[in-house]
Design a protein around this motif. Structure first.
Motif, PDB file in Angstrom:
ATOM      1  N   SER A  82      43.265  22.217  42.926  1.00 17.96           N
ATOM      2  CA  SER A  82      43.137  22.107  44.146  1.00 17.96           C
ATOM      3  C   SER A  82      44.073  20.859  44.612  1.00 17.96           C
ATOM      4  CB  SER A  82      41.619  21.432  44.448  1.00 17.96           C
ATOM      5  OG  SER A  82      40.593  22.368  44.145  1.00 17.96           O
ATOM      6  N   GLY A  83      44.908  21.231  45.945  1.00 19.49           N
ATOM      7  CA  GLY A  83      45.847  20.168  46.430  1.00 19.49           C
ATOM      8  C   GLY A  83      46.384  20.908  47.459  1.00 19.49           C
ATOM      9  N   VAL A  84      47.576  20.520  47.727  1.00 20.74           N
ATOM     10  CA  VAL A  84      48.704  21.028  48.725  1.00 20.74           C
ATOM     11  C   VAL A  84      49.763  21.727  48.099  1.00 20.74           C
ATOM     12  CG1 VAL A  84      47.748  19.453  50.416  1.00 20.74           C
ATOM     13  CG2 VAL A  84      49.987  18.981  49.075  1.00 20.74           C
ATOM     14  N   VAL A  85      50.199  22.671  48.998  1.00 18.10           N
ATOM     15  CA  VAL A  85      51.543  23.539  48.347  1.00 18.10           C
ATOM     16  C   VAL A  85      52.830  22.508  48.556  1.00 18.10           C
ATOM     17  CG1 VAL A  85      53.117  25.544  48.495  1.00 18.10           C
ATOM     18  CG2 VAL A  85      50.535  25.746  48.847  1.00 18.10           C
ATOM     19  N   ALA A  86      53.173  22.121  47.468  1.00 18.18           N
ATOM     20  CA  ALA A  86      54.580  21.187  47.311  1.00 18.18           C
ATOM     21  C   ALA A  86      55.599  21.705  47.585  1.00 18.18           C
ATOM     22  CB  ALA A  86      54.641  20.207  46.225  1.00 18.18           C
ATOM     23  N   SER A  87      56.016  23.011  46.942  1.00 19.42           N
ATOM     24  CA  SER A  87      57.016  23.646  47.072  1.00 19.42           C
ATOM     25  C   SER A  87      56.859  25.181  46.878  1.00 19.42           C
ATOM     26  CB  SER A  87      58.225  23.402  45.929  1.00 19.42           C
ATOM     27  OG  SER A  87      57.619  23.723  44.736  1.00 19.42           O
ATOM     28  N   SER A  88      57.768  25.991  47.483  1.00 14.45           N
ATOM     29  CA  SER A  88      57.395  27.466  47.401  1.00 14.45           C
ATOM     30  C   SER A  88      58.734  28.102  47.511  1.00 14.45           C
ATOM     31  CB  SER A  88      56.858  27.870  48.718  1.00 14.45           C
ATOM     32  OG  SER A  88      56.545  29.175  48.947  1.00 14.45           O
ATOM     33  N   ASN A  89      58.845  29.128  46.612  1.00 12.69           N
ATOM     34  CA  ASN A  89      59.877  29.960  46.563  1.00 12.69           C
ATOM     35  C   ASN A  89      59.682  31.531  46.805  1.00 12.69           C
ATOM     36  OD1 ASN A  89      61.660  27.914  45.277  1.00 12.69           O
ATOM     37  ND2 ASN A  89      60.914  28.240  43.294  1.00 12.69           N
ATOM     38  N   ALA A  90      58.339  31.425  47.339  1.00 13.22           N
ATOM     39  CA  ALA A  90      57.684  32.979  47.644  1.00 13.22           C
ATOM     40  C   ALA A  90      58.490  33.632  48.986  1.00 13.22           C
ATOM     41  CB  ALA A  90      56.391  32.846  47.858  1.00 13.22           C
ATOM     42  N   LEU A  91      58.724  34.881  48.741  1.00  9.14           N
ATOM     43  CA  LEU A  91      59.037  35.655  49.892  1.00  9.14           C
ATOM     44  C   LEU A  91      58.954  37.146  49.772  1.00  9.14           C
ATOM     45  CD1 LEU A  91      60.796  35.277  52.621  1.00  9.14           C
ATOM     46  CD2 LEU A  91      62.739  35.837  51.391  1.00  9.14           C
ATOM     47  N   SER A  92      58.175  37.912  50.682  1.00 11.16           N
ATOM     48  CA  SER A  92      57.730  39.102  50.720  1.00 11.16           C
ATOM     49  C   SER A  92      58.946  40.099  50.061  1.00 11.16           C
ATOM     50  CB  SER A  92      57.163  39.633  51.769  1.00 11.16           C
ATOM     51  OG  SER A  92      55.853  38.815  52.200  1.00 11.16           O
ATOM     52  N   GLY A  93      58.524  40.718  48.983  1.00 10.89           N
ATOM     53  CA  GLY A  93      59.657  41.604  48.479  1.00 10.89           C
ATOM     54  C   GLY A  93      60.698  40.795  47.491  1.00 10.89           C
ATOM     55  N   LYS A  94      60.699  39.508  47.414  1.00 12.51           N
ATOM     56  CA  LYS A  94      61.530  38.938  46.585  1.00 12.51           C
ATOM     57  C   LYS A  94      61.171  39.402  45.028  1.00 12.51           C
ATOM     58  CE  LYS A  94      63.516  34.272  45.127  1.00 12.51           C
ATOM     59  NZ  LYS A  94      63.428  32.973  45.598  1.00 12.51           N
ATOM     60  N   VAL A  95      62.183  39.631  44.304  1.00  8.44           N
ATOM     61  CA  VAL A  95      61.765  40.018  42.806  1.00  8.44           C
ATOM     62  C   VAL A  95      62.181  38.573  42.089  1.00  8.44           C
ATOM     63  CG1 VAL A  95      62.739  41.357  40.892  1.00  8.44           C
ATOM     64  CG2 VAL A  95      62.634  42.493  43.248  1.00  8.44           C
ATOM     65  N   PHE A  96      60.991  38.557  41.088  1.00 12.62           N
ATOM     66  CA  PHE A  96      61.211  37.219  40.177  1.00 12.62           C
ATOM     67  C   PHE A  96      61.166  37.733  38.721  1.00 12.62           C
ATOM     68  CE2 PHE A  96      58.836  35.533  43.997  1.00 12.62           C
ATOM     69  CZ  PHE A  96      59.474  34.245  44.275  1.00 12.62           C
ATOM     70  N   GLU A  97      61.980  37.033  37.980  1.00 13.80           N
ATOM     71  CA  GLU A  97      62.017  37.117  36.569  1.00 13.80           C
ATOM     72  C   GLU A  97      60.579  36.577  35.815  1.00 13.80           C
ATOM     73  OE1 GLU A  97      65.568  35.342  35.193  1.00 13.80           O
ATOM     74  OE2 GLU A  97      67.071  36.907  36.221  1.00 13.80           O
ATOM     75  N   THR A  98      60.786  36.952  34.688  1.00 13.56           N
ATOM     76  CA  THR A  98      59.780  36.541  33.875  1.00 13.56           C
ATOM     77  C   THR A  98      59.589  34.903  33.615  1.00 13.56           C
ATOM     78  OG1 THR A  98      59.430  38.610  32.403  1.00 13.56           O
ATOM     79  CG2 THR A  98      58.256  36.713  31.786  1.00 13.56           C
ATOM     80  N   GLY A  99      58.576  34.509  33.922  1.00 13.08           N
ATOM     81  CA  GLY A  99      58.602  32.845  33.792  1.00 13.08           C
ATOM     82  C   GLY A  99      59.015  31.974  35.140  1.00 13.08           C
ATOM     83  N   ALA A 100      59.510  32.669  36.306  1.00 11.66           N
ATOM     84  CA  ALA A 100      59.969  31.854  37.253  1.00 11.66           C
ATOM     85  C   ALA A 100      58.843  31.324  38.158  1.00 11.66           C
ATOM     86  CB  ALA A 100      60.540  33.163  38.015  1.00 11.66           C
ATOM     87  N   LEU A 101      59.503  29.952  38.656  1.00 14.80           N
ATOM     88  CA  LEU A 101      58.574  29.263  39.205  1.00 14.80           C
ATOM     89  C   LEU A 101      58.482  29.831  40.659  1.00 14.80           C
ATOM     90  CD1 LEU A 101      56.907  26.483  39.480  1.00 14.80           C
ATOM     91  CD2 LEU A 101      59.286  25.320  40.125  1.00 14.80           C
TER      92      LEU A 101
END
Length: 374
Positions: free
Chosen positions: A204-223
């Motif tokens: 529980s807490g607050v979102v400190a950073s975000s790399n999320a974007l709808s449709g973005k492709v992430f590699e295995t282990g990506a933050l």
């Protein structure tokens, strides 16, 4: 030639009028007064004296808002200034990473915003596995084959159950096991084709950073997200000395104009980047906020104490020789520059090692203006 006589009464009247008439005075060059303003008496305004001191009248001190405080000899802990970096607290924060690569898909309530409050286990998004067309076609073909085999196995099981009185029990058990095995393989393969990986908040807490974007492709282990507790700050400081770090009773760090106390957790046992890592934390932050990755100055206090004079950092100035000085009120309207040697104390104050005596009146407000007087 006849002589003309002036009456005596007329001569006396002319002489009296001449005495009563005001005389006009002429002065030499540089002595005209005319309509010029009265000259200012030298020595009344602020000025720098030949000795280096500054003469500052009382009215000018009030206009410049000059304030002084007496230098007091007190007990202080010796402070070491360290370079630190704010990191995520491992007990109250965490990272959200992908275990398999794929395309990000937002949850029903949208992509989490920076600073949004989240609860432990809350779904922050999904990662849909992406595959090459040939790999996907191969999996679908294999799935179709398994389903056909499952259909045949179920038909065989029905016949066996109808003839259970004439068929050995061993064959009946084999038919049941085959159906169960094929059902498991179909379920596993079907779940792998177009599967979604749920990204959940680790704490529980607050979102400190975000790399999320709808449709973005992430590699295995990506933050994808960082979740932190705003009421806790963890700072890792670097110790570059070759010896073992001393025992620290605590530390302080600046947040704007506020001083935040830190607890010393300990030192790492392994050298990283030619330095040891010293850990500090505060788990009861009120209004102060620190960003993950922020570089800060940590003022670590040693357990041993000694006597010294502490002055405000705003009292320190530089003279023409680039020496550190403070202005001391020598007389009611005279200020004297003192060259001092200082050590860090707590970010707002410094410790004067030499140059001051107890009860010297040090200028703590308006020193910059005094230093500019010429």
């Amino acid at each position: 030639m006849s002589k003309r006589f002036i009456p005596r009464s007329f001569a006396v009247s002319f002489f009296v009028c001449a005495l009563l008439r005001p005389f006009s005075a002429w002065s030499g060059p540089g002595h005209d007064h005319g309509d010029e303003a009265a000259a200012v008496v030298p020595g009344d305004g602020p000025r720098r004296l030949p000795t280096g001191e500054v003469f500052l009248p009382k009215p000018a001190q009030r206009q410049l808002n000059v304030r002084t405080l007496p230098a007091l000899l007190e007990q202080h802990a010796r402070v070491i200034e360290l370079n630190g970096k704010v990191v995520i607290d491992p007990q109250s924060g965490g990272l959200v990473q992908t275990s398999t690569g794929g395309r990000f898909e937002a949850p029903s309530n949208g992509v989490p915003r920076l600073g949004q409050v989240v609860k432990k286990g809350e779904v922050l998004g999904y990662v849909v596995a992406t595959q090459a067309p040939l790999d996907r076609a191969s999996q679908q073909a294999e799935l179709a084959q398994l389903r056909a085999q499952l259909s045949l196995a179920e038909s065989r099981l029905q016949r066996v159950q109808q003839l259970q009185d004439t068929i050995p029990k061993k064959e009946q058990q084999a038919a049941v096991a085959e159906v169960q095995s094929l059902k498991g393989q179909v379920a596993a393969l079907a779940g792998g084709v177009g599967a979604k990986e749920a990204l959940r908040a680790p704490t529980s807490g607050v979102v400190a950073s975000s790399n999320a974007l709808s449709g973005k492709v992430f590699e295995t282990g990506a933050l994808v997200f960082e979740v932190s507790n705003p009421g806790v700050v963890r700072i890792d400081a670097s110790w570059f000395e070759g010896v073992t770090p001393p025992v620290f009773s605590g530390a302080k760090v600046m947040s704007g104009n506020e001083t935040i106390a830190l607890n010393y957790l300990g030192a790492a046992g392994a050298v990283r980047d030619q330095s040891l890592t010293l850990a500090f934390e505060n788990r009861k932050l009120d209004k102060a906020r620190f960003a993950t990755g922020q570089l800060v100055k940590v003022y670590a206090e040693q357990a041993s104490k000694f006597e010294g004079i502490a002055v405000s950092s705003g009292a320190l100035m530089k003279n023409a020789a680039n020496q550190t000085i403070v202005w001391v009120k020598a007389e009611p309207e005279t200020f004297e520059p003192r060259v001092v040697l200082t050590e860090p104390l707590d970010g707002q104050r410094v410790l004067v090692v030499s140059g001051l005596k107890p009860f010297d009146r040090v200028v703590v407000q308006g020193a910059t203006l005094i230093n500019q007087i010429r």
